[in-house]
Motif scaffolding. Structure first.
Motif, short mmCIF file in Angstrom:
data_model
loop_
_atom_site.label_atom_id
_atom_site.label_comp_id
_atom_site.label_asym_id
_atom_site.label_seq_id
_atom_site.Cartn_x
_atom_site.Cartn_y
_atom_site.Cartn_z
N THR A 187 0.83 -1.21 0.00
CA THR A 187 0.00 0.00 0.00
C THR A 187 0.86 1.25 0.00
OG1 THR A 187 -0.11 -0.02 2.42
CG2 THR A 187 -1.84 -1.22 1.22
N GLY A 193 0.06 -6.65 2.44
CA GLY A 193 -1.00 -7.58 2.75
C GLY A 193 -1.24 -8.48 1.54
N TRP A 201 -9.10 -7.76 0.46
CA TRP A 201 -8.01 -8.14 1.35
C TRP A 201 -8.28 -9.50 1.99
CZ3 TRP A 201 -3.61 -5.82 0.94
CH2 TRP A 201 -3.56 -4.48 0.55
N GLU A 204 -4.94 -8.37 5.93
CA GLU A 204 -4.89 -6.92 5.99
C GLU A 204 -3.45 -6.41 5.89
OE1 GLU A 204 -7.35 -4.69 6.08
OE2 GLU A 204 -8.84 -6.30 5.93
#
Length: 566
Positions: A187, A193, A201, A204
């Motif tokens: 991210t 993740g 997801w 997470e």
């Protein structure tokens, strides 16, 4: 939808690199085989199509020509136009958009192409229709998943399927196949993740790193503080993240861990510490459940799977145990013990190093740098008079280097299998041969008995690259697309390999049998292995197929001259 060119004038079929050519042939070999016509360049540099007998069926008038697809059509370049023709040369479709490169999309009928002007990548179908506009810095196929990761101009990654449909819009700093059905995603804040192909997801993104799940369904992972532990497939911690380093669980269900002060311990699959404390160092556990461990005082001993001492610390250096349960260890000098700690050979040898034991014999060095072989009874199998030894191979042979610079092979009894007559010896290949060289003569072939099969005479000898001593040859060029294309069809052991590429006195390449006879006279500038029984040969600027018996297949018509011009 707008039509797009498959190839531009500048970077047409004849202008691609050899690596790209091989990639293309691997992917489209099946399609090309569906036609009885083959592209061929004439003396004027123009391309047409010939049949299996070499007769012109479509007269040469094209600047570039693609092999026919299974549907009986092919892309060609005529002047500045790119057109699709049938087997009679009739125009079916004419395109008008230039591209500068392409690569295959495994598991898909689509082609990944690069726009000439923008140099960005997109997807085309076989008809030249744009399936995904060229807006991306790269498109990377993900193998068996039949999906591809693509990167946009902002260096964000997304996912597209084999039909060109965008499954996940570009939004991740990185995206890569995780287990064939999920993707490891990073991210914007740099945390990782796991997502499915819809972007949902599964784990997470709360980790700095996720290594990958093993058969025990656990993965090494690092939290945001950079500490390591194990997580399950739901992302739950099964072993608390509090270690600066750790290793995968072994067959005994144990993992070695390292803490802040650099000492090491052992944990089980619940995360519980095995034993009562930590060690300066722990080596890998043996299948019998023993491991060498160094105590906090710097001495080595042997521990079991409960971290209890089986042999109390008392050695300054150790070597692995042999299958017979013997090991060289050092106190003030080197000696041999069994797995109970009993001395088999007392500490009486002043070796500077011991390594690579095989068949009851170890490679040793003395304090002057001379090397020899010793057995576990303390008997010198080969005296200290050699410059170097390789590790023993599966035949029980070690390649020995004399101080004269000559090479030979020795067995575990210290007998020379191949005498010191050679300036070069390769490892033994799976066909039982080694390539042997003498500077004044050239290269030849020897068997495991040291018998000369082919007298040294060639400037170079190459076997099929998969016919290697355990895997790929280090110097053999391949890439993800090429290896992927070969993996299912050709990867395996070819112990019956009966030919080799050889370079003659004229520095041209041909094919020899394993007696040194020319199957194909040395007349080619280059020969490349395409499969165990099929080669690609280059003569002047043309590339053609060559069978294992030297029969020239119909030329495929590509040349390398345009690459040099460009």
């Amino acid at each position: 939808m707008q039509k797009w060119l498959i190839y531009s004038y500048k970077s047409s079929f004849v202008g691609i690199s050899l690596a790209a050519l091989v990639i293309f042939m691997c992917v489209y070999a099946g399609a090309a085989a569906g036609s009885s016509l083959y592209p061929k360049k004439d003396e004027n540099g123009l391309y047409g199509y010939i049949d299996k007998l070499g007769a012109w069926m479509i007269e040469p008038k094209y600047e570039a020509a693609n092999p026919f697809d299974a549907d009986g059509t092919a892309w060609v370049q005529e002047g500045f136009d790119f057109i699709r023709i049938d087997a009679k040369g009739a125009v079916i479709k004419r395109l008008s958009f230039d591209i500068s490169g392409f690569k295959p999309f495994e598991g898909s009928d689509l082609v990944i192409f690069q726009d000439l002007e923008s140099e960005l990548w997109g997807l085309l179908d076989k008809e030249g229709e744009v399936v995904l506009a060229p807006l991306y810095l790269d498109i990377l196929p993900q193998g068996a998943s039949r999906q591809a990761v693509f990167e946009d101009a902002h260096h964000r990654f997304g996912l597209v399927d084999h039909k060109g449909e965008v499954l996940i819009a570009p939004r991740f700093l990185s995206l890569e196949d995780f287990d064939g059905s999920a993707y490891l995603a990073e991210t914007e804040n740099g945390q990782e993740g796991v997502i499915d192909e819809k972007g949902t997801w599964k784990i997470e993104p709360i980790f700095i790193s996720i290594i990958g799940f093993r058969e025990n369904k656990l993965s090494i992972a690092a939290n945001i503080e950079g500490k390591f532990g194990f997580i399950d497939e739901m992302g739950n911690w099964k072993v608390e993240a509090k270690y600066t380093d750790l290793e995968e669980f072994n067959s005994q269900g144990l993992a070695l861990v390292t803490v802040e002060d650099g000492t090491m311990g052992i944990v089980d699959m619940t995360g519980a510490l095995v034993g009562n404390g930590y060690f300066s160092r722990i080596l890998e556990f043996s299948p019998k459940g023993f491991a060498w461990a160094k105590d906090l005082g710097g001495l080595w001993g042997l521990i079991d799977t409960k971290a209890d001492w089986r042999i109390l610390p008392g050695f300054t250096d150790v070597s692995p145990f042999s299958p017979e349960g013997l090991a060289w260890v050092k106190t003030h000098k080197w000696g041999v013990i069994d797995e109970t700690g009993k001395w088999i050979v007392g500490p009486s040898f002043e070796f500077s190093s011991i390594r690579a034991s095989y068949g009851g014999v170890s490679i040793v060095s003395d304090r002057e740098g001379f090397m020899g072989l010793v057995n576990y009874q303390g008997e010198m199998v080969a005296p200290f008079k050699y410059s170097g030894f390789s590790d023993f191979d599966e035949n029980g042979f070690t390649l020995v280097l004399a101080f004269s610079g000559k090479m030979g092979y020795m067995d575990t009894s210290g007998q020379m299998v191949i005498p010191f007559d050679y300036d070069y010896l390769s490892p033994f290949y799976s066909n039982g041969l080694t390539i042997a060289g003498i500077n004044e003569k050239g290269l030849g072939l020897l068997n495991k008995k040291g018998e000369v099969i082919v007298e040294p005479q060639f400037a170079n000898i190459e076997f099929f690259p998969y016919l290697d001593y355990g895997g790929w040859q280090e110097d053999f060029s391949c890439n993800a697309y090429w290896c992927y294309a070969f993996e299912d069809s050709f990867f395996g052991k070819f112990s019956d390999n009966y030919l080799a590429i050889a370079t003659g006195d004229n520095m041209k390449k041909g094919l020899i049998d394993l007696k040194g006879n020319w199957l194909v006279e040395p007349s080619y500038d280059e020969i490349f292995f395409y499969s165990p029984k099929l080669m690609m040969a280059q003569i002047n600027e043309d590339i053609l197929y060559l069978t294992d018996r030297g029969q020239a297949r119909v030329p495929i018509g590509y040349d390398m001259s345009r690459e040099k011009e460009d």
